[in-house]
Every structure is written in structure tokens, then in C-alpha cells.
Design an enzyme around this catalytic site. Structure first.
Site, PDB file in Angstrom:
ATOM      1  N   ILE A 148       0.815  -1.227   0.000  1.00 24.22           N
ATOM      2  CA  ILE A 148       0.000   0.000   0.000  1.00 24.22           C
ATOM      3  C   ILE A 148       0.838   1.263   0.000  1.00 24.22           C
ATOM      4  CG2 ILE A 148      -2.123  -0.935   0.978  1.00 24.22           C
ATOM      5  CD1 ILE A 148      -1.138  -0.153   3.744  1.00 24.22           C
ATOM      6  N   GLY A 189       8.132   3.998  -0.453  1.00 24.69           N
ATOM      7  CA  GLY A 189       8.915   5.228  -0.445  1.00 24.69           C
ATOM      8  C   GLY A 189      10.391   4.904  -0.539  1.00 24.69           C
ATOM      9  N   THR A 190      11.209   5.922  -0.312  1.00 18.90           N
ATOM     10  CA  THR A 190      12.650   5.735  -0.393  1.00 18.90           C
ATOM     11  C   THR A 190      13.152   4.872   0.759  1.00 18.90           C
ATOM     12  OG1 THR A 190      12.534   8.071  -0.971  1.00 18.90           O
ATOM     13  CG2 THR A 190      14.709   7.088  -0.959  1.00 18.90           C
ATOM     14  N   PHE A 191      12.494   5.011   1.892  1.00 22.06           N
ATOM     15  CA  PHE A 191      13.028   4.350   3.072  1.00 22.06           C
ATOM     16  C   PHE A 191      12.212   3.153   3.535  1.00 22.06           C
ATOM     17  CE2 PHE A 191      14.269   8.870   3.348  1.00 22.06           C
ATOM     18  CZ  PHE A 191      15.641   8.702   3.187  1.00 22.06           C
ATOM     19  N   SER A 192      11.100   2.899   2.888  1.00 20.16           N
ATOM     20  CA  SER A 192      10.284   1.783   3.351  1.00 20.16           C
ATOM     21  C   SER A 192       9.271   1.336   2.302  1.00 20.16           C
ATOM     22  CB  SER A 192       9.514   2.195   4.607  1.00 20.16           C
ATOM     23  OG  SER A 192       8.388   2.981   4.249  1.00 20.16           O
ATOM     24  N   VAL A 194       5.292  -0.324   2.540  1.00 20.87           N
ATOM     25  CA  VAL A 194       4.227  -0.612   3.509  1.00 20.87           C
ATOM     26  C   VAL A 194       3.235  -1.600   2.882  1.00 20.87           C
ATOM     27  CG1 VAL A 194       2.420   0.370   4.964  1.00 20.87           C
ATOM     28  CG2 VAL A 194       4.518   1.664   4.556  1.00 20.87           C
ATOM     29  N   ASP A 215       8.321  15.989   8.254  1.00 15.76           N
ATOM     30  CA  ASP A 215       7.822  15.601   6.926  1.00 15.76           C
ATOM     31  C   ASP A 215       6.296  15.620   6.920  1.00 15.76           C
ATOM     32  OD1 ASP A 215       8.113  14.925   4.271  1.00 15.76           O
ATOM     33  OD2 ASP A 215       8.419  12.785   4.646  1.00 15.76           O
TER      34      ASP A 215
HETATM   35  P1  ADP Z   1       7.554   6.240   4.153  1.00  6.74           P
HETATM   36  O1  ADP Z   1       8.608   6.566   5.149  1.00  6.74           O
HETATM   37  O2  ADP Z   1       8.005   5.249   3.143  1.00  6.74           O
HETATM   38  O3  ADP Z   1       6.915   7.451   3.548  1.00  6.74           O
HETATM   39  P2  ADP Z   1       5.089   5.945   5.659  1.00  6.74           P
HETATM   40  O4  ADP Z   1       5.099   5.575   7.101  1.00  6.74           O
HETATM   41  O5  ADP Z   1       4.787   7.364   5.332  1.00  6.74           O
HETATM   42  O6  ADP Z   1       6.445   5.456   4.992  1.00  6.74           O
HETATM   43  O7  ADP Z   1       4.038   5.043   4.898  1.00  6.74           O
HETATM   44  C1  ADP Z   1       3.897   5.113   3.491  1.00  6.74           C
HETATM   45  C2  ADP Z   1       2.438   5.031   3.117  1.00  6.74           C
HETATM   46  O8  ADP Z   1       1.879   3.801   3.597  1.00  6.74           O
HETATM   47  C3  ADP Z   1       1.573   6.115   3.730  1.00  6.74           C
HETATM   48  O9  ADP Z   1       1.578   7.283   2.939  1.00  6.74           O
HETATM   49  C4  ADP Z   1       0.218   5.460   3.761  1.00  6.74           C
HETATM   50  O10 ADP Z   1      -0.415   5.550   2.510  1.00  6.74           O
HETATM   51  C5  ADP Z   1       0.564   4.007   4.029  1.00  6.74           C
HETATM   52  N1  ADP Z   1       0.473   3.739   5.467  1.00  6.74           N
HETATM   53  C6  ADP Z   1       1.433   3.892   6.399  1.00  6.74           C
HETATM   54  N2  ADP Z   1       0.999   3.558   7.614  1.00  6.74           N
HETATM   55  C7  ADP Z   1      -0.286   3.184   7.461  1.00  6.74           C
HETATM   56  C8  ADP Z   1      -1.301   2.722   8.357  1.00  6.74           C
HETATM   57  N3  ADP Z   1      -1.075   2.556   9.669  1.00  6.74           N
HETATM   58  N4  ADP Z   1      -2.514   2.432   7.836  1.00  6.74           N
HETATM   59  C9  ADP Z   1      -2.750   2.557   6.530  1.00  6.74           C
HETATM   60  N5  ADP Z   1      -1.845   2.975   5.643  1.00  6.74           N
HETATM   61  C10 ADP Z   1      -0.623   3.287   6.092  1.00  6.74           C
HETATM   62 MG    MG Z   2       5.746   8.909   4.356  1.00 10.09          MG
END
Ligand code: ADP
Ligand code: MG
Ligand code: ZN
Length: 481
Positions: A52, A55-58, A60, A165
Site C-alpha cells: 500500500i 517510499g525511499t526508506f520503506s 508498507v 515531513d
Molecule cells: P515512508 O517513510 O516510506 O513514507 P510511511 O510511514 O509514510 O512510509 O508510509 C507510506 C504510506 O503507507 C503512507 O503514505 C500510507 O499511505 C501508508 N500507510 C502507512 N501507515 C499506514 C497505516 N497505519 N494504515 C494505513 N496505511 C498506512
Molecule cells: Mg511517508
């Protein structure tokens, strides 16, 4: 992989895998496989359904787990890139565990690790991307959104967490359930008195090894110009500057100087207060200051690399989001370069005002022409198509700007400040009137002036006078919330 976990999957013929009613593209499926392999413990608990976020660092993933009581719950599994610094990972986790789970801040359920692979498991929150719904939001929804964002910020700021961010992708919004969650502490930093122990350990983590000719050395060695300028703000703007050089463009001189701790090179820079950058300035070391985040949401003090940055930078980002929602344009500022971003800010907030604010935090900003401050109400209403375009928004000549501090100019950029022109109604407002509700029903013809007053205070160019999240929540706009 434990096949019992994915046994509900059947293969489809078009390069996708069917899982329940969902089609999973092949590459996602192989990412899921890799994740199961990297962190095998996951197979016991989760059926990973989809990716779902990436990104660059993860990356999900959406995962389903059978709970002890027999129910099934959905989780978001954030797989951090294995090269993340352990302290960075631990700090992100600590932000979530200490501050999360309340006040619109995402919480954490579990964390799995195998070797350098870490997976943070959070409750899954269904949400829509702002870009997909911005055109149909009512003013009331926008007001609520900003209120809840500010609540999340007030909460984390109380813990001395600077998120760094803040942007819609990191503030999940479930429109139907009116639920909100701030996520992604992957770039968070601590204030001087942060309660998040691991954020303290982050200080210096990303600093490059100290170069011989860094600005820091220059600060310490107190070259006469530096000292005078730091103490007397009125002398900030000088027609001629002396400066020290990094080793890059003047190798011979620099090498001979390298053994000394201090550097005093009386070379005269000839670009100060012009709209060019001379070779002397190009050869200067850039000031090291935190600048994580997304350019379009960065505060002026971040863009100009001010070394002392606080929680006010998150409030600025909230202001940019508010501006975006009020004007119906997302993203509002789009820039890959900090100076481009700064010029875009000046186009809205005024060049003189920006220059004055920057001076307050010790930066000299030069702009090749004066940009008038725009009235936020007129701007937003115009962009929303509520009033006829007023020439001021669309036809601006090219502007260049640069920012410098007392010691050296830090950056230069050619800017396309015609970005407002590119925010042309036809192109950037695709879905604004697609839904069946009229403007009236969505409340855009009765936006109270308080909204623009709050916007003005969130987008205060000066971080020391900018509203805090706590102050913003007391604003009359939120009176009945
Ligand atoms: P990154 O550091 O890669 O940006 P994020 O923590 O922002 O990682 O998560 C990337 C995306 O994953 C979010 O923009 C969101 O769309 C989805 N996401 C992250 N955490 C959740 C969550 N708890 N529930 C639903 N979607 C999530
Ligand atoms: Mg993010
Ligand atoms: Zn110069």
C-alpha cells in the site's frame, strides 16, 4: 514461505495473483514473497494482502491477522529498508510507542526483526489520497482536517518531536469515519529538551565527517567579518564580502592551508547583492543544516538552511496543506530545488517580507525583483474559481533568488515562478466541479475570514512569531470544535 498462510491465493492468467477479490500485480507478489523470506516470523501471524505504500526508506504492506478471539484484523506492515541506521529505526519506533495511539497520531502494535530487516506493525487505517478527494471536499471537512492535524502536531510537539515531513501522504484521512492519523516518524528529530531519548541519540548521526574547511571551523575561528555580522544585524547586508574557500575550486591555495586550523583568505566575492553566484561562492562549502522533508512543504528557515530549527517547521507545513485545501490545488508548491521553493513562497508571501524574516534568523536572501505579498483570501478564492482571475496571479517575469548567511551564500536557483500560471484553472483543478454538490453546499462561498487569518499565522515567515500548534487550536476558526 509457509504455504498455509497464502493458500487462499489462486493464480490468474494475466500476470496477477488473485487474493480474495483483489488482484495483486506480479512484482508486488514477489515483494511479498521476499518480505516473508526476510522476516519469516510474519508468516505465522499475517496474511500479507497487498503493498500500500512505497517510499525511499520503506515499503508498507496491508496484512490480515487472525486474532485470538477469532476475529480478523487489518494491519499496516512497514518494512524499513535494511540500510536504515539502527538508531534511526529505534527512534521512529519510540516516537510511535511513546506518543502514538492517541490524539490523531498512529500507534504501533508489534515490531518484528530478523537481522537487519525490521517490520513495524501498525493498525491499518483506510484512507484516501488527498489528491483524489481535494476537488470534492467541503469547507467544513477542510476545517476539521486542519484541526485534527494541528491536534496531532500539538501532541507530538509536547514530546519534543519535530516530525519534519508533515504532508498529506503522512496524515492519513478516513473521510467516512472522520478519522485521522499522523504517520511516518522516519525523519523525526528531537527538540533540545525532547522526551524521546532516542531522538537525542540521532544528533550528529547524519553529519558528515568534519571537513577541514567547513563553516563550522570558520565560526569557531571567528574571522572578523563573521563576528561583526553575527553581533550586529544591521550590518548584515554588505556590498562586499570576504570569505574562506573550500578546497574544491582553489586546490593550490586550499592545500597549503589545510594544515592550519583556521582560514583567513581575504578574497573578495563579487556577486554579493547581485543575482549571480560567483566562482568564489560556488566553491564554498554548503552549510550543514537539517533539510529532510519535501521541498514544497519546507519552511523558509529549512529552505535557507537555518541551523536552529524547531517544531515551527511542522506548523509551516500544516499551513501549506491548509493553503492547498483552501485553494483546491494540490500540490500547491512543487519544486525540486530549495531556492525554487523559496521563490514560490515569496510569490505568495512577498519577497520583502521573506527577506525581512530571513534576516531575523540570520540569512540574507536576494531576489532579482520585488514580488508583492498576495492577499490569501483573494488568492484562494481566485484559484477556486470564485472570482475572476486578477492578472497578478498569472503573468510574472522570471525571477531568480538566492539565500546566504553571514558566512557564505548557500545556494542559488533559477526558478520558474510561473508556477502560479501552471496552476491554471483548467489544468490543475480537474475534479473541482465534478461532483454533484454545488459550491454553496460545500460551503466555499461562505468561508469565514478567520480561515485566512489562521492561514496567515501558520504561514508566518518568521518561525519565532509563527503560531504554535497549541495556539492555532485556540483560534476562533475552531471555536465550536
Ligand atoms: P515512508 O517513510 O516510506 O513514507 P510511511 O510511514 O509514510 O512510509 O508510509 C507510506 C504510506 O503507507 C503512507 O503514505 C500510507 O499511505 C501508508 N500507510 C502507512 N501507515 C499506514 C497505516 N497505519 N494504515 C494505513 N496505511 C498506512
Ligand atoms: Mg511517508
Ligand atoms: Zn560571491
Amino acid at each position: 514461505m509457509d504455504s498455509s498462510v497464502v493458500c487462499t491465493e489462486t493464480f490468474a492468467t494475466d500476470g496477477c495473483i488473485m487474493s480474495g477479490n483483489q488482484k495483486i500485480p506480479r512484482d508486488v507478489e514477489s515483494d511479498i514473497e521476499s518480505l516473508y523470506k526476510a522476516v519469516p516470523q510474519l508468516t505465522k501471524t499475517f496474511r500479507i494482502i497487498d503493498k500500500i505504500g512505497e517510499g525511499t526508506f520503506s515499503s508498507v504492506y496491508l496484512g490480515e491477522a487472525q486474532m485470538r478471539d477469532g476475529s480478523r484484523d487489518m494491519f499496516a506492515l512497514k518494512h524499513l529498508i535494511p540500510t536504515s541506521h539502527p538508531t534511526r529505526i529505534a527512534a521512529e519506533l519510540q516516537c510511535l510507542t511513546v506518543a502514538g495511539g492517541r490524539e490523531n497520531v498512529m500507534g504501533v502494535e508489534y515490531c518484528f526483526r530478523k537481522e537487519d530487516h525490521v517490520v513495524i506493525v501498525m493498525p491499518y487505517m483506510e484512507h484516501k489520497a488527498i489528491v483524489d478527494i481535494i476537488g470534492s471536499l467541503s469547507f467544513e471537512e477542510v476545517r476539521l482536517y486542519i484541526y485534527h492535524l494541528l491536534k496531532a502536531l500539538r501532541h507530538i510537539h509536547q514530546f519534543g518531536i519535530i516530525h519534519r515531513d508533515v504532508k498529506p501522504n503522512n496524515f492519513l484521512y478516513n473521510r467516512k469515519a472522520k478519522k485521522f492519523a499522523l504517520v511516518d516518524f522516519g525523519l523525526a528529530q528531537g527538540t533540545a529538551d525532547t522526551q524521546i531519548e532516542l531522538l537525542k541519540d540521532l544528533v550528529g548521526l547524519r553529519k558528515p565527517s568534519r571537513p577541514v574547511f567547513s563553516e563550522r571551523n570558520l565560526n569557531n575561528c571567528a574571522s572578523p567579518t563573521t563576528t561583526v555580522k553575527q553581533e550586529t544585524k544591521t550590518q548584515l547586508v554588505k556590498p562586499v564580502k570576504t570569505g574562506a574557500l573550500s578546497s574544491r575550486s582553489f586546490p593550490a591555495t586550499a592545500r597549503t592551508q589545510k594544515t592550519q586550523r583556521t582560514v583567513h583568505l581575504p578574497l573578495t566575492c563579487n556577486c554579493f547583492q547581485t543575482d549571480r553566484v560567483c566562482n568564489i561562492c560556488l566553491s564554498r562549502k554548503q552549510q550543514v543544516a537539517p533539510r529532510a522533508g519535501t521541498p514544497g512543504f519546507r519552511a523558509p528557515e529549512v529552505l535557507t538552511k537555518c541551523p536552529n530549527q524547531g517544531t515551527a517547521i511542522d506548523v509551516w507545513s500544516a499551513g501549506v496543506i491548509f493553503l492547498s485545501l483552501l485553494s483546491g490545488r494540490y500540490p500547491f508548491f512543487k519544486a525540486n530545488d530549495d531556492m525554487v521553493a523559496l521563490t514560490q513562497i515569496m510569490t505568495i508571501r512577498g519577497s520583502r517580507e521573506t527577506i525581512r524574516a530571513a534576516k531575523e534568523f540570520g540569512k540574507v536572501v536576494l531576489c532579482s525583483r520585488e514580488l508583492p505579498r498576495l492577499d490569501l483570501k483573494v488568492l484562494c478564492e481566485t484559484l477556486r474559481g470564485q472570482r475572476p482571475e486578477e492578472g497578478t496571479l498569472s503573468s510574472k517575469p522570471r525571477v531568480e533568488c538566492k539565500a546566504s548567511d553571514q558566512r557564505s551564500e548557500t545556494q542559488v536557483g533559477k526558478t520558474p515562478p510561473l508556477f502560479l500560471k501552471s496552476l491554471d484553472k483548467k489544468t490543475a483543478q480537474p475534479s473541482l466541479r465534478k461532483d454533484c454538490l454545488t459550491h454553496d453546499e460545500r460551503g466555499w462561498d461562505t468561508v469565514p475570514d478567520e480561515a485566512y487569518d489562521l492561514l496567515d499565522r501558520l504561514l508566518d515567515l518568521n518561525p519565532t512569531t509563527r503560531f504554535t500548534a497549541a495556539q492555532a487550536l485556540e483560534h476562533p476558526l475552531f471555536e465550536n470544535l
